[in-house]
Write an enzyme that holds these catalytic residues in place. Structure first.
Site, PDB file in Angstrom:
ATOM      1  N   GLU A  59       4.123  -5.673   6.972  1.00 21.47           N
ATOM      2  CA  GLU A  59       3.548  -4.439   7.603  1.00 21.47           C
ATOM      3  C   GLU A  59       3.737  -4.534   9.256  1.00 21.47           C
ATOM      4  OE1 GLU A  59       0.762  -5.885   4.194  1.00 21.47           O
ATOM      5  OE2 GLU A  59       2.293  -6.767   5.448  1.00 21.47           O
ATOM      6  N   GLU A  65      -0.469  -9.212  -1.235  1.00 21.84           N
ATOM      7  CA  GLU A  65      -1.947  -9.554  -1.273  1.00 21.84           C
ATOM      8  C   GLU A  65      -2.759  -9.691  -2.589  1.00 21.84           C
ATOM      9  OE1 GLU A  65      -3.457  -7.978   3.125  1.00 21.84           O
ATOM     10  OE2 GLU A  65      -2.323  -6.642   2.058  1.00 21.84           O
ATOM     11  N   GLY A 120       0.725  -5.215   0.642  1.00 20.83           N
ATOM     12  CA  GLY A 120      -0.414  -5.127  -0.310  1.00 20.83           C
ATOM     13  C   GLY A 120      -0.164  -5.736  -1.789  1.00 20.83           C
ATOM     14  N   ALA A 128       0.723  -1.241   0.120  1.00 21.58           N
ATOM     15  CA  ALA A 128       0.152  -0.104   0.057  1.00 21.58           C
ATOM     16  C   ALA A 128       0.920   1.523  -0.025  1.00 21.58           C
ATOM     17  CB  ALA A 128      -0.875   0.008   1.229  1.00 21.58           C
TER      18      ALA A 128
HETATM   19  N1  T1G Z   1       4.657   3.457   0.110  1.00 23.68           N
HETATM   20  C1  T1G Z   1       5.273   4.667  -0.353  1.00 23.68           C
HETATM   21  N2  T1G Z   1       6.614   5.099  -0.494  1.00 23.68           N
HETATM   22  C2  T1G Z   1       7.315   3.923  -0.419  1.00 23.68           C
HETATM   23  C3  T1G Z   1       7.004   2.509  -0.211  1.00 23.68           C
HETATM   24  C4  T1G Z   1       5.606   2.357   0.111  1.00 23.68           C
HETATM   25  N3  T1G Z   1       4.982   1.288   0.577  1.00 23.68           N
HETATM   26  N4  T1G Z   1       7.851   1.775  -0.362  1.00 23.68           N
HETATM   27  C5  T1G Z   1       8.973   2.465  -0.765  1.00 23.68           C
HETATM   28  N5  T1G Z   1       8.581   3.626  -0.830  1.00 23.68           N
HETATM   29  C6  T1G Z   1       9.472   4.947  -1.111  1.00 23.68           C
HETATM   30  C7  T1G Z   1      10.632   5.314  -0.004  1.00 23.68           C
HETATM   31  O1  T1G Z   1      10.163   6.168   0.924  1.00 23.68           O
HETATM   32  C8  T1G Z   1      11.693   6.065  -0.907  1.00 23.68           C
HETATM   33  O2  T1G Z   1      11.135   7.342  -1.139  1.00 23.68           O
HETATM   34  C9  T1G Z   1      11.755   5.204  -2.257  1.00 23.68           C
HETATM   35  O3  T1G Z   1      10.226   4.627  -2.265  1.00 23.68           O
HETATM   36  C10 T1G Z   1      12.533   3.923  -2.516  1.00 23.68           C
HETATM   37  O4  T1G Z   1      12.552   3.384  -1.204  1.00 23.68           O
HETATM   38  C11 T1G Z   1      -3.237  -3.107   3.221  1.00 23.68           C
HETATM   39  C12 T1G Z   1      -1.057  -1.856   4.838  1.00 23.68           C
HETATM   40  C13 T1G Z   1      10.500  -1.875  -1.496  1.00 23.68           C
HETATM   41  C14 T1G Z   1      12.102  -3.339  -0.320  1.00 23.68           C
HETATM   42  O5  T1G Z   1       6.477  -2.234   4.095  1.00 23.68           O
HETATM   43  O6  T1G Z   1      10.697  -2.083   2.247  1.00 23.68           O
HETATM   44  O7  T1G Z   1       0.976  -2.748   2.180  1.00 23.68           O
HETATM   45  O8  T1G Z   1      13.228   8.462  -0.032  1.00 23.68           O
HETATM   46  O9  T1G Z   1      14.817   3.890  -0.476  1.00 23.68           O
HETATM   47  O10 T1G Z   1      16.056   0.447  -0.861  1.00 23.68           O
HETATM   48  O11 T1G Z   1      -1.589  -4.914   3.872  1.00 23.68           O
HETATM   49  O12 T1G Z   1      11.121   0.758   0.028  1.00 23.68           O
HETATM   50  O13 T1G Z   1      13.138   8.133  -2.406  1.00 23.68           O
HETATM   51  O14 T1G Z   1      11.335   9.775  -1.440  1.00 23.68           O
HETATM   52  O15 T1G Z   1      13.310   2.066   0.404  1.00 23.68           O
HETATM   53  O16 T1G Z   1      15.226  -0.066  -3.004  1.00 23.68           O
HETATM   54  C15 T1G Z   1       4.142  -2.869   3.016  1.00 23.68           C
HETATM   55  C16 T1G Z   1       8.251  -0.811   2.199  1.00 23.68           C
HETATM   56  C17 T1G Z   1       3.159  -1.229   3.108  1.00 23.68           C
HETATM   57  C18 T1G Z   1       7.399  -2.152   1.957  1.00 23.68           C
HETATM   58  C19 T1G Z   1      12.587  -1.115  -1.820  1.00 23.68           C
HETATM   59  N6  T1G Z   1       5.199  -2.428   2.323  1.00 23.68           N
HETATM   60  N7  T1G Z   1       9.095  -0.628   1.450  1.00 23.68           N
HETATM   61  O17 T1G Z   1      13.732  -0.621  -1.044  1.00 23.68           O
HETATM   62  O18 T1G Z   1      14.010   1.742  -1.773  1.00 23.68           O
HETATM   63  S1  T1G Z   1       1.823  -1.477   4.212  1.00 23.68           S
HETATM   64  C20 T1G Z   1       6.312  -2.249   2.961  1.00 23.68           C
HETATM   65  C21 T1G Z   1      10.489  -1.257   1.264  1.00 23.68           C
HETATM   66  C22 T1G Z   1       0.493  -2.501   3.295  1.00 23.68           C
HETATM   67  C23 T1G Z   1      -1.859  -3.381   3.438  1.00 23.68           C
HETATM   68  C24 T1G Z   1      -0.742  -2.767   4.188  1.00 23.68           C
HETATM   69  C25 T1G Z   1      11.635  -0.981   0.401  1.00 23.68           C
HETATM   70  C26 T1G Z   1      11.703  -1.588  -0.854  1.00 23.68           C
HETATM   71  P1  T1G Z   1      12.306   8.508  -1.094  1.00 23.68           P
HETATM   72  P2  T1G Z   1      13.639   2.664  -0.613  1.00 23.68           P
HETATM   73  P3  T1G Z   1      14.950   0.335  -1.716  1.00 23.68           P
END
Ligand code: T1G
Length: 554
Positions: free
Chosen positions: A133, A113, A110, A71
């Protein structure tokens, strides 16, 4: 009432036909987060597939670095925009034509999912899958806690949901989460796979699978055993237990009821402080790596070869960081005994990590093979970065930097691992203070994620906390901000969470202060002012923000 989903003009979702397969592609850099436009585009694409008789199957794939990484975390706390992600996943699952998820990069949260809503999943071998999450103080809120145990089994679902750790495509194949690993071009192979399954009915819906839940039903003690085995690890965190309870509901209730338990628990966590703290920390960690005042046009210097002075605990740990990243290291010591002792400890540390299965014996040899121990200071001359990690004595440091200045090639970065000595004073003994910087690693340097980069007054753009108890710590934090020693309050929080074990579910001292209320902290300090004596003084920023009802971190 069904919401009519219109695809916005410039949707991040595009569709194209390959024979009778509709290819649905997302292009929402950097990580294909499932923001509103992506969700709307996905639902519209499934509607397109349903309404086009020529379409017999669908492939969902992503452009760029990765499949949907979850998400859009930046949408949390904002007014929701339809459709909800659970609706998107249900729409995909209820499509009357087979939908294949084509996974590369990281299918997370997500994103996984959405893939679980698809009837089939294929992935390249380098792909990773996870539900992280819990690291954001949450749980998979789009049916993940109900579909994942049905497809991958309860033990794997518990492990993935409560640790947030990713699994490899191979592991995912092993538990049935991935139907096929794809060598070569992902999308053409995914289309071929869709052709293979085109006529198979009924469609395998994850929400209707039960065989793996039956195994758990035969072992009712499974959940309490899991809680017992992980109690220490989860202590203080709210989200792991909520994840466990949702997966328990998946075993004990029908899908339609399990998703209600999931939604309830998701909303409870989302409204809590821990989730806010951990989401705040997600972005703080990424912000910390950005240095204000350094233009986008400043290109980092290339580091192909590193020199480390001192093979003690810090020198050894620092060297291992670079060796593990595949960067050759020349490590210098003054005598053979110290050098052998230092390199011996590095090998022991690697072998200990291999014994825990975290690296292979081959990787240990690879890393140690990049190490060049030397007693000859001159050998450091062609390194791109040299890090001095010797005793914290200014005279010794000055002597080393004077010698480095005489032998090392121009353009190299000269760094000191000092934790408190004045970088400018060290830099001043060289003819190139612009190339001198502080790189303060935390021990054990090969484990701790935190690196404090200390810019000297003359440090060029392309080359930067602690003491007191909580209230006074916040006051000191505010002073550090006032003095410009930290760029942002969140950097102080990153130092405390990664350097000093501050619990991430409290965000860090500055986030905590905001949660506590700054006026309350000022009042608390006023009460101790007399006791603290003349050494104590208030930060003007703290007083000012408290008076104005402002916050440090949001
Ligand atoms: N939403 C918004 N921005 C995100 C994002 C996300 N999910 N993931 C990364 N970014 C932005 C981050 O802030 C950065 O921005 C840029 O992308 C690059 O990220 C309903 C509730 C995918 C492994 O927890 O673990 O789904 O600093 O530097 O090292 O069930 O990003 O450049 O401005 O980390 O290559 C669940 C979170 C969400 C994954 C890539 N998903 N992301 O790593 O790049 S909750 C996560 C990561 C959800 C549902 C629920 C990592 C990555 P900026 P980065 P990276």
């Amino acid at each position: 009432m069904t919401d009519v989903i219109d695809k916005p003009a410039t949707s991040p979702i595009s569709t194209s036909r390959h024979g009778d397969v509709l290819i649905v592609k997302s292009n929402n850099p950097p990580v294909n987060a499932l923001g509103a436009a992506v969700r709307q585009g996905l639902v519209a694409a499934i509607e397109e597939a349903e309404s086009d008789e020529g379409v017999k199957a669908v492939v969902i794939a992503c452009e760029g670095q990765t499949f949907f990484a979850g998400a859009d975390i930046t949408e949390f706390g904002k007014p929701p925009v339809m459709p909800w992600l659970p609706t998107v996943v249900d729409t995909i699952e209820n499509c009357s034509k087979p939908v294949v998820a084509a996974i590369h990069g990281t299918a997370l949260g997500g994103g996984l999912e959405v893939a679980l809503g698809c009837h089939y999943r294929v992935a390249v071998p380098s792909a990773k899958l996870g539900v992280p999450e819990v690291k954001l103080g949450l749980l998979p809120g789009a049916g993940g806690t109900q579909r994942l145990p049905r497809v991958a089994g309860v033990p794997k679902a518990l492990e993935m949901a409560t640790t947030g750790k990713m699994i490899t495509a191979k592991e995912a194949c092993g538990v049935g989460l991935i139907d096929r690993q794809i060598e070569g071009d992902l999308i053409p192979h995914a289309v071929a796979y869709a052709e293979e399954v085109r006529d198979i009915r009924p469609l395998p819906k994850s929400s209707e699978r039960d065989e793996k839940l039956a195994e758990a039903r035969d072992n009712p003690g499974l959940f309490d055993e899991f809680r017992k085995a992980n109690g220490r690890k989860f202590r203080g965190f709210e989200a792991p237990e909520a994840n466990i309870q949702c997966i328990e509901a998946a075993v004990s209730k029908p899908f339609s009821e399990g998703v209600i338990v999931e939604r309830t628990k998701f909303m409870e966590l989302l409204g809590g402080t821990q989730a806010k703290a951990q989401q705040y920390f997600f972005f703080s960690e990424r912000k910390a790596a950005k240095i204000e005042g350094v233009g986008e046009d400043v290109k980092p210097r290339e580091i192909k070869k590193v020199g480390v002075i001192g093979a003690g605990t810090m020198g050894g740990g620092i060297s291992m960081n670079f060796l593990s990243a595949g960067i050759p290291v020349t490590i210098y010591e003054m005598n053979q005994e110290a050098l052998d002792r230092g390199t011996g400890i590095m090998r022991k540390n690697y072998e200990a990590t291999a014994a825990k299965g975290r690296v292979t014996a081959e990787q240990v040899e690879q890393a140690m093979g990049l190490l060049n121990p030397t007693l000859d200071f001159e050998v450091l001359a062609d390194c791109d970065l040299i890090i001095e990690a010797v005793f914290e004595q200014m005279e010794i440091k000055k002597d080393i930097f004077t010698r480095l200045d005489q032998i090392v090639k121009q353009g190299a970065i000269l760094a000191s691992n000092t934790s408190y000595l004045n970088i400018d004073e060290i830099a001043a003994v060289t003819s190139r203070p612009q190339d001198v910087v502080g790189l303060h690693f935390f021990s054990p340097a090969n484990v701790m994620k935190l690196l404090e980069v200390v810019r000297g007054a003359k440090t060029a753009g392309d080359v930067e906390i602690v003491q007191r108890t909580l209230y006074t710590m916040v006051n000191e934090g505010a002073k550090i901000l006032e003095e410009g020693m930290a760029q942002r309050a969140s950097d102080i929080d990153v130092v405390w969470v990664y350097g000093y074990g501050w619990p991430v579910y409290r965000g860090g001292p500055m986030f905590w202060a905001d949660t506590e209320g700054l006026q309350k902290i000022v009042d608390g300090l006023r009460a101790q002012e007399q006791r603290m004596g003349s050494d104590f003084s208030f930060s003007h920023m703290l007083l000012d923000k408290a008076e104005k009802g402002e916050k440090f971190t949001r």
